[in-house]
Design an enzyme around this catalytic site. Structure first.
Site: not given
Length: 239
Positions: A131, A144-145, A148
């Site tokens: 992402s 999340y960051s 990824k």
């Protein structure tokens, strides 16, 4: 060609399955929701064959057993992933762990099974769906960051490790693409792409064997420029 797609029951995975449904391809579609997989299977009439595998990628022992049962694979698209939404509150530990299990560790569980066969036959294609969020960790999406970003590092290491083995490693970094994951976002999402348009960009990048493919380019450029700013300026913008 035998193609394994994880997270195939919705969103990008579902649309990729439709794009790969040709007379030359045998599809293996893996996801948790059997009803969604069966519905999709009934639609992919142009594929040479469509096998569905019901599995939770966060259950590693079961996952590896099912990957072994699949047999030979030519391409694996590691698309399964979750988001916890956006919040300034600290993420509870077990939610954080579950996200890392699904977004990152499940990929290694799958590749532990597939990499030896890829190496033995001197070919194979591994596609990571990362992402653009991996390129900058916003305070509302730390889990999340960071998961990824860790995937990016993992993909890079795998590519270097197997660069002389005939194995192609492709890392795709999409921006916002309409899906169940993004539908729960309440904020305006810049450069939002329809699911089919986003999947087509990914499909084309895989065909061209792009090692690193961030898109949309304008969004990627904005993030790159932001990361080039001095830290104090970047802090002011992000905060």
């Amino acid at each position: 060609m035998r193609i394994l797609i994880t997270g195939a029951s919705s969103g990008i995975g579902r649309e990729l399955a439709k794009l790969y449904a040709t007379k030359d391809n045998e599809l293996i579609l893996l996801a948790r929701r059997e009803d969604r997989l069966q519905e999709l299977q009934s639609q992919l009439l142009n594929a040479k064959s469509v096998e569905i595998v019901v599995a939770d990628v966060g259950e590693f022992d079961e996952l590896q057993e099912k990957i072994r049962d699949i047999g030979i694979v030519d391409t694996v698209i590691l698309n399964a992933g979750i988001s916890l939404g956006h919040s300034l509150e600290i993420t509870p530990f077990y939610d954080f762990k579950k996200l890392y299990d699904i977004n990152l560790l499940s990929n290694h569980a799958i590749l532990e099974v597939l990499l030896p066969q890829f190496k033995a036959k001197g070919s194979g294609k591994i596609v990571f769906i990362s992402s653009l969020a991996s390129l900058i960790s916003m305070p509302t999406s730390v889990a999340y960051s960071s998961s990824k970003r860790a995937m990016n590092a993992y993909a890079e290491g795998i590519r270097y490790k197997y660069k002389n083995s005939g194995i192609k490693v492709i890392n795709i970094l999409p921006g916002f693409i309409k899906s169940e994951m993004t539908d729960k976002n309440s904020f305006k999402m810049p450069f939002l792409l329809d699911t089919d348009a986003g999947a087509k960009r990914i499909y084309d990048a895989i065909a061209k064997e792009k090692r690193f493919y961030p898109f949309p380019f304008r969004f990627y450029l904005i993030i790159k420029l932001l990361n080039l700013l001095p830290q104090f300026l970047r802090d002011k913008i992000v905060e």
